[in-house]
Design an enzyme around this catalytic site. Structure first.
Site, PDB file in Angstrom:
ATOM      1  N   GLY B 229      79.254  47.972  53.231  1.00 29.05           N
ATOM      2  CA  GLY B 229      80.183  47.590  52.172  1.00 29.05           C
ATOM      3  C   GLY B 229      79.842  48.354  50.909  1.00 29.05           C
ATOM      4  O   GLY B 229      80.045  49.539  50.875  1.00 29.05           O
ATOM      5  N   SER B 296      75.658  53.111  56.293  1.00 25.52           N
ATOM      6  CA  SER B 296      76.643  53.186  55.233  1.00 25.52           C
ATOM      7  C   SER B 296      76.017  52.626  53.956  1.00 25.52           C
ATOM      8  O   SER B 296      74.927  53.040  53.584  1.00 25.52           O
ATOM      9  CB  SER B 296      77.897  52.431  55.673  1.00 25.52           C
ATOM     10  OG  SER B 296      78.959  52.706  54.826  1.00 25.52           O
ATOM     11  N   TRP B 297      76.651  51.640  53.306  1.00 30.96           N
ATOM     12  CA  TRP B 297      76.001  51.002  52.158  1.00 30.96           C
ATOM     13  C   TRP B 297      74.653  50.401  52.579  1.00 30.96           C
ATOM     14  O   TRP B 297      73.724  50.312  51.767  1.00 30.96           O
ATOM     15  CB  TRP B 297      76.898  49.925  51.557  1.00 30.96           C
ATOM     16  CG  TRP B 297      76.124  48.906  50.769  1.00 30.96           C
ATOM     17  CD1 TRP B 297      75.776  47.651  51.161  1.00 30.96           C
ATOM     18  CD2 TRP B 297      75.563  49.086  49.454  1.00 30.96           C
ATOM     19  NE1 TRP B 297      75.037  47.022  50.175  1.00 30.96           N
ATOM     20  CE2 TRP B 297      74.897  47.885  49.118  1.00 30.96           C
ATOM     21  CE3 TRP B 297      75.564  50.149  48.545  1.00 30.96           C
ATOM     22  CZ2 TRP B 297      74.237  47.717  47.900  1.00 30.96           C
ATOM     23  CZ3 TRP B 297      74.903  49.981  47.325  1.00 30.96           C
ATOM     24  CH2 TRP B 297      74.252  48.784  47.018  1.00 30.96           C
ATOM     25  N   ASP B 452      82.098  61.722  60.655  1.00 36.19           N
ATOM     26  CA  ASP B 452      82.116  60.628  59.691  1.00 36.19           C
ATOM     27  C   ASP B 452      82.873  61.127  58.471  1.00 36.19           C
ATOM     28  O   ASP B 452      82.400  62.017  57.764  1.00 36.19           O
ATOM     29  CB  ASP B 452      80.672  60.264  59.333  1.00 36.19           C
ATOM     30  CG  ASP B 452      80.585  59.027  58.449  1.00 36.19           C
ATOM     31  OD1 ASP B 452      81.569  58.725  57.757  1.00 36.19           O
ATOM     32  OD2 ASP B 452      79.518  58.376  58.462  1.00 36.19           O
ATOM     33  N   HIS B 480      82.297  57.304  61.511  1.00 35.75           N
ATOM     34  CA  HIS B 480      81.410  56.558  60.625  1.00 35.75           C
ATOM     35  C   HIS B 480      80.823  55.307  61.265  1.00 35.75           C
ATOM     36  O   HIS B 480      79.668  54.947  61.008  1.00 35.75           O
ATOM     37  CB  HIS B 480      82.211  56.153  59.386  1.00 35.75           C
ATOM     38  CG  HIS B 480      81.435  55.365  58.377  1.00 35.75           C
ATOM     39  ND1 HIS B 480      80.339  55.892  57.732  1.00 35.75           N
ATOM     40  CD2 HIS B 480      81.581  54.102  57.915  1.00 35.75           C
ATOM     41  CE1 HIS B 480      79.856  54.975  56.892  1.00 35.75           C
ATOM     42  NE2 HIS B 480      80.581  53.882  56.988  1.00 35.75           N
TER      43      HIS B 480
END
Lengths: 312, 502
Positions: B229, B296-297, B452, B480
């Site tokens: 996120g 990711s985050w 990604d 991703h």
């Protein structure tokens, strides 16, 4: 794709005092004529490009554009512009006694197809285009400045490293200087790096055979020099939107656009824009495919398009 | 062989038939919106989407799925009308038509017509599939009493002399594809589903409580899973990256999302609050050191946490690297990914008036903070769907639908955007790269999908160059998402390899 075939006729056509171009005809001599426009510019044709067409129904015409493939003089940039090539296509059509033909091309072949059909819509029965490239400014920037490198930082590092840091703010110009310079070794090195960048990112899965082919000196010299020459001259177009705006003249021509979702050289946006300007042209997006016409799903979509037009 | 009885009467006719039905070429189904068809055919039934096709003349926008391999491959076409009021009505009836491969179409049409079969007007013509086709009318008429018994049947000419090598076309075009890790059959999948042995809420401030859970082996090697996120929350599937007999698996929902409360709150919600929450949680669970796993985050927060608490981090397993630099935000929210997904991008743009297109993150941020819940929700949905639409090499409509749900989208979009407009609350843009020296000694793996487009590879590359001690694993056929097959494989291999580290 269709099985490999040999041409039943080939020759050289003198198109200017300097240039003569190689052409070949295969398939059915009485079949529906189609002209294949190769990419690059400077890529030359390959025998497998005959195989996008049903040989029983098509009269398949391939030719090498000025300065590449078997056309002579090799890698020459003299009198080598988009509009010279458009004239060559007309000369070849006349020479072969073809009234009208289907125009088929991918990547730069799609550019040249749009340029040719824009000048000669009455000669164009259908258009099949793949991996759309129209010379819009953001298309050039995507591949040589800001887009592809974000996905392929490894291949980009190799492409960039052939040029000293002080010249990297304009890589195309830096490459152009080397590709047109007097130093043969510098020319060859630049040509290899230039071509390797493109071949490294052309397929969804890197194709070692293709990358090796791009290291071949004769191929790269024509490919890199001619491409770069066209790129520094903005495709010899009047303005960067010329080809997309020009489709207003083409909208009655039956057309299919085939594009890979993960085309990292000519991103899908190029095709989307063309489709928006020309909604009658069918857009076939192949999800798991890159730029190359040799991607199996791209080849299949192209054959479907030519099959369909063959019976029309 | 020795036929007897009434069957004999039909045999001579069969032998005189001048054509053969070679197989099923396609089944075409239609709906007003093909997304609902994809939920069924792609997400639930698991068919592979290999392409799409749009034609105004045919009034169709369709997805092409393929099932089966080689000569037995069948196309399933999911059709929706471009103009719902136009013709043909490709969504009515829903089971629109089936296509049959015919070896000699003209002979078949002639022979069937002579026997009273009714064909639709237009005769033999080119079909959308690229082959000659002719349709048997669903109903018979006075002149031609034999119809399709209620079904529209498309007879399709099989390519003469089989010039189209369908095994190649279908077999190679449709994944599974082999990457550097070999064919998908040799790929590792998730560990089996499992339930937590402990769940709870931990109060981390006057306002915030965070949900956490533990699964796997209570005495095992601790690992903390950091979700993406920010604002994504955890999912039970995320327990399954780890061998449950070896790992004590800790998942938690970061402030304001998942089951943490208050939902979607942006108050005291910063990177450094989350880092400190992780420390509170670690102490609360009595864990001395743990493996840090995030994509990711989750990679951003994993790196931020490890750089503050390297002594608490046994290993780092990171995926889809995101360093929260302006160039990365620009790529995804302003100009970059838009070039590859012009179709999804149109929808993302459509939620914002043209006058504000110059700075889309700011424009979205304004709406996501709006006091009008309708405005907030519309923006949240468009923001979240854009990310979900671009997260997979092979699009997942299930994921896209989930992303559009109110509860998820609101937390996800609000918290993400809040962090992004605040530069991730870093002191300097390059903070995570600057601080690599603090984590250099920690064993690490970086898993990155080549395609990604949400967190493109350039960030993984930059991290790799700053931190060459960490192993960089590029998955050639993945986007991703952590759930892409090649990514799951690489992550499970990575956590497995660390099982025996103390």
């Amino acid at each position: 794709m269709y099985p490999p075939i040999e041409p039943y006729h080939s020759g050289m056509l003198q198109v200017s005092d300097l240039h003569s171009i190689y052409y070949e005809v295969s398939g059915n001599p009485k079949g529906k004529p189609v002209v294949f426009l190769h990419g690059g510019p400077g890529g030359g044709t390959e025998p497998r490009q005959r195989c996008f067409f049903d040989p029983a129904r098509y009269r398949i015409i391939l030719f090498d554009q000025r300065g590449c493939g078997r056309s002579l003089p090799h890698a020459s940039l003299v009198d080598n512009t988009t509009w010279h090539l458009v004239e060559d296509i007309e000369r070849l059509r006349d020479h072969l006694g073809v009234e009208r033909w289907q125009v088929f091309g991918g990547s730069w072949g799609s550019t040249l197809a749009l340029a040719y059909a824009g000048k000669h819509p009455e000669r164009t029965t259908e258009m099949v285009m793949r991996g759309i490239f129209t010379f819009a400014t953001d298309e050039m920037d995507w591949f040589y400045k800001s887009g592809t490198k974000v996905l392929f930082p490894d291949a980009w590092a190799a492409f960039e490293s052939a040029i000293p840091p002080s010249e990297r703010d304009d890589l195309i110009a830096a490459y152009h200087r080397r590709l047109t310079g007097d130093d043969r070794r510098a020319r060859e090195e630049a040509a290899r790096a230039w071509s390797t960048w493109e071949c490294s990112v052309a397929t969804l899965h890197q194709d070692p055979e293709l990358v090796a082919h791009c290291g071949d000196v004769a191929f790269t010299m024509a490919f890199a020099r001619i491409e770069c020459h066209y790129f520094v001259n903005d495709g010899f177009l009047d303005h960067p939107h010329q080809l997309v705006e020009g489709v207003q003249r083409l909208r009655k021509i039956p057309a299919v656009i085939v594009h890979g979702r993960y085309d990292a050289i000519c991103p899908l946006r190029n095709a989307w824009r063309l489709h928006r300007a020309w909604p009658e042209a069918e857009l076939v997006v192949v999800e798991a495919a890159g730029h190359s016409a040799n991607e199996p799903a791209i080849a299949a979509a192209l054959c479907r398009a030519t099959d369909r037009f063959a019976s029309g | 062989m020795c036929n007897t009885g009434p069957r004999l009467a039909t045999e001579p006719k069969l032998e005189s038939r001048p054509f053969r039905v070679l197989g099923v070429q396609q089944i075409a189904v239609g709906a007003p919106d093909k997304a609902e068809l994809r939920r069924l055919w792609v997400d639930l039934l698991g068919l592979e989407r290999t392409g799409s096709f749009r034609s105004e003349r045919e009034n169709v926008d369709e997805d092409i799925l393929v099932v089966g391999l080689g000569d037995s491959a069948v196309e399933i076409d999911l059709m929706m009308p471009i103009d719902p009021d136009g013709k043909p009505k490709v969504h009515d009836p829903a089971l629109n038509h089936i296509g049959l491969w015919i070896d000699d179409l003209p002979a078949a049409v002639g022979w069937l017509q002579a026997r009273g079969v009714r064909f639709t007007p237009g005769g033999i013509r080119r079909g959308a599939s690229g082959h000659d086709v002719c349709f048997i009318h669903p109903k018979g008429s006075a002149d031609a009493p034999q119809g399709g018994c209620g079904v529209l049947i498309e007879l399709v000419q099989f390519p003469a002399g089989t010039p189209v090598d369908r095994s190649r076309e279908v077999g190679e075009a449709s994944p599974p594809m082999s990457g550097s890790m070999g064919p998908s059959s040799t790929r590792r999948g998730f560990y089996p589903e499992l339930e937590p042995f402990d769940t709870g809420k931990l109060r981390v401030s006057d306002l915030h409580e965070i949900y956490y859970e533990q699964s796997g082996n209570p005495k095992g090697k601790p690992v903390v899973f950091i979700h993406g996120g920010p604002g994504g929350g955890t999912d039970p599937k995320q327990r399954r990256f780890f061998d449950p007999s070896v790992y004590r698996i800790v998942l938690f929902d970061q402030r304001g999302c998942g089951k943490s409360t208050p939902h979607a709150s942006l108050v005291d919600n910063t990177t450094w609050h989350l880092v400190s929450d992780m420390e509170s949680l670690r102490e609360h669970l009595g864990i001395a050191r743990w493996q840090v796993f995030g994509g990711s985050w989750g990679s951003t927060l994993g790196l931020a946490y490890a750089s503050k608490h390297p002594d608490r981090t046994t290993e780092l397993v990171l995926r889809g690297i995101f360093l929260l630099r302006k160039s990365e935000l620009d790529w995804f929210y302003q100009e970059g990914a838009s070039a590859l997904f012009p179709d999804a991008w149109e929808k993302y743009l459509a939620a914002i008036p043209v006058a504000e297109h110059g700075d889309l993150v700011t424009a979205y941020h304004r709406r996501l903070l709006s006091t009008d819940p309708q405005v907030q929700l519309a923006a949240a949905r468009a923001w979240s769907v854009w990310e979900a639409s671009t997260s997979f090499l092979h699009p997942s409509d299930d994921f896209i639908t989930h992303a559009g749900q109110d509860q998820f989208a609101t937390a996800f979009a609000r918290i993400e955007c809040h962090y992004f407009v605040n530069g991730g609350f870093f002191e300097v843009e390059n903070q995570l790269l600057r601080d690599v020296d603090k984590i250099r000694e920690i064993p690490g793996v970086i898993v990155q999908g080549r395609y990604d487009v949400v967190c493109p590879m350039t960030s993984a590359w930059d991290l790799h160059r700053a931190w060459p001690e960490a192993r960089l694993e590029i998955v050639p056929d993945a986007g991703h998402s952590a759930y892409e097959p090649g990514i799951v494989h690489a992550l499970v291999e990575a956590t497995d390899a660390y099982r025996t580290r103390a």
